[in-house]
Design a protein around this motif. Structure first.
Motif, short mmCIF file in Angstrom:
data_model
loop_
_atom_site.label_atom_id
_atom_site.label_comp_id
_atom_site.label_asym_id
_atom_site.label_seq_id
_atom_site.Cartn_x
_atom_site.Cartn_y
_atom_site.Cartn_z
N ILE A 1 0.86 -1.19 0.00
CA ILE A 1 0.00 0.00 0.00
C ILE A 1 0.89 1.24 0.00
CG2 ILE A 1 -1.82 1.27 1.22
CD1 ILE A 1 -2.73 -1.48 0.20
N CYS A 2 0.98 1.89 -1.15
CA CYS A 2 1.77 3.11 -1.27
C CYS A 2 1.41 3.76 -2.59
CB CYS A 2 3.26 2.82 -1.23
SG CYS A 2 4.23 4.31 -0.91
N LEU A 3 1.57 5.06 -2.66
CA LEU A 3 1.12 5.79 -3.85
C LEU A 3 2.22 6.04 -4.88
CD1 LEU A 3 -1.09 8.41 -1.96
CD2 LEU A 3 -1.86 6.33 -3.13
N CYS A 4 3.49 5.79 -4.51
CA CYS A 4 4.59 6.29 -5.37
C CYS A 4 4.60 5.71 -6.78
CB CYS A 4 5.93 6.12 -4.69
SG CYS A 4 6.30 4.44 -4.16
N GLU A 5 4.09 4.48 -6.98
CA GLU A 5 4.04 3.95 -8.34
C GLU A 5 2.94 4.65 -9.17
OE1 GLU A 5 4.79 1.13 -5.49
OE2 GLU A 5 3.67 -0.22 -6.81
N HIS B 1 6.21 10.63 -5.43
CA HIS B 1 6.31 10.56 -3.97
C HIS B 1 5.22 9.65 -3.41
CE1 HIS B 1 9.71 12.93 -2.75
NE2 HIS B 1 9.44 13.80 -3.72
N CYS B 2 5.42 9.27 -2.15
CA CYS B 2 4.53 8.28 -1.53
C CYS B 2 3.28 8.92 -0.93
CB CYS B 2 5.29 7.49 -0.47
SG CYS B 2 6.78 6.70 -1.11
N GLY B 3 3.18 10.26 -1.01
CA GLY B 3 2.02 10.93 -0.46
C GLY B 3 1.60 12.10 -1.33
ZN ZN Z 1 6.11 4.67 -1.89
#
Ligand code: ZN
Ligand code: PBG
Length: 318
Positions: free
Chosen positions: A115-119, A125-127
């Motif tokens: 669960i992370c946004l960076c892709e 960035h991850c947020g």
């Molecule tokens: Zn990330």
């Protein structure tokens, strides 16, 4: 005289005395799923690791089934990126579709989702980003949406890797409210800002477009802070806590094992894999022996779960 060597005399007594034994179920194997058709791209800096489109995924899933490992960890690579990372929580997002495909075709495989946004974000960035700042509280609802939408698709476990404060509590609450009270959270709790993630960022197209991740990932100089991070995630409801990367951080892992009574995971990351593969390709090290030594050391230091790109090879070498 006490003779240590009595218990080292031959292979029979040595294996009887062996304190740490690897088992296929210890391993989680990361898989990169990319949008598109008929794709199987080797990741240049990670020999043996590929990005697969969903229609080619069965190839690797068959190997996972054969190896009978603990599970897989999915990383989606979307075509479309935007500042909010909307494909991370789209019902027909690449990872959601991959989860559904696996659930339908290989229901026996245990699916962990990162669960992370960076892709998924255009800035990498991850947020959420405001100017040069990576926002914390504004990011949490998006992580919750991502976790819930992947749970709805059929994922078995959520593994938040973004390193925002308070995300474990937010995701736990969001999953519970949506009815997923039984879905475990494996928190990337002590995740260090590390140069060892380099090859992964090529594989997942997730390098930050500006700056670095040091305002959310940990300073690699800090061991005590890692223990506080882990304590906070346990407090917030994490079922499994993780130390990442592995080899340069076995002291942190060991200290966590001595301090906490919860299952520990360790992530044997892309750069660690790349170094082994590169030296082995040159004939400078014995890949099989090095890999088994590294993985055994991770378990000896206290890891219950080892996330590793070597998983499918290691099972053959156990
Ligand atoms: Zn990330
Ligand atoms: C996403 C994420 C990363 C890794 C796992 N999840 C990259 C990063 O934080 O930049 C690294 C995995 C690896 O290097 O193998 N946040």
């Amino acid at each position: 005289m006490y003779r240590f060597r009595r218990l080292r005399r031959d292979e029979r007594i040595r294996s009887m005395m062996q304190e740490t034994r690897l088992h296929p179920k210890d391993f989680i194997y990361p898989i990169f799923v990319i949008e598109g058709e008929n794709i199987k791209n080797q990741v240049e800096s990670m020999p043996g690791i590929y990005q697969y489109s969903i229609d080619r995924l069965s190839e690797i899933l068959e190997q996972v089934k054969e190896a009978d490992i603990g599970g897989i960890m999915l990383f989606g690579i979307p075509l479309h990126k935007d500042p909010q990372g909307s494909q991370a929580y789209a019902e027909d997002g690449i990872t959601q579709r991959a989860v559904r495909f696996i659930k339908e075709n290989c229901p026996e495989i245990y699916i962990v989702v990162d669960i992370c946004l960076c892709e998924y974000t255009s800035h990498g960035h991850c947020g959420m980003v405001h100017g040069e700042e990576i926002l914390n509280d504004e990011t949490l609802p998006y992580l919750v949406k991502m976790a819930v939408s992947l749970a709805e698709a059929g994922a078995d476990m959520a593994a938040p890797s973004d390193m925002m404060d308070g995300r474990v509590a937010a995701i736990r609450e969001g999953l519970d409210l949506a009815g997923f009270t039984q879905m475990p959270i494996m928190a990337y709790s002590a995740k260090f800002a590390s140069a060892y993630y380099g090859p992964f960022r090529d594989a997942a197209h997730s390098a930050p477009g500006f700056g670095d991740r040091k305002s959310y990932q940990m300073d690699f100089a800090n061991g005590q802070e890692a223990i506080r991070e882990i304590a906070a995630d346990i407090e917030e409801g994490a079922d499994i806590v993780m130390v990442k990367p592995a080899l340069a951080y076995l002291d942190v892992l060991k200290e966590a094992a001595l301090t906490f009574d919860v299952p520990l995971a360790v992530y044997n990351v892309s750069g660690e894999y790349a170094m082994v593969k590169a030296a082995a390709a040159k004939g400078w090290i014995d890949e099989k022996r090095i890999v088994m030594e590294n993985l055994t050391a991770m378990k000896r230091a206290g890891a219950k779960v080892i996330i590793t790109y070597h998983a499918l090879d290691a099972v053959r070498w156990i």
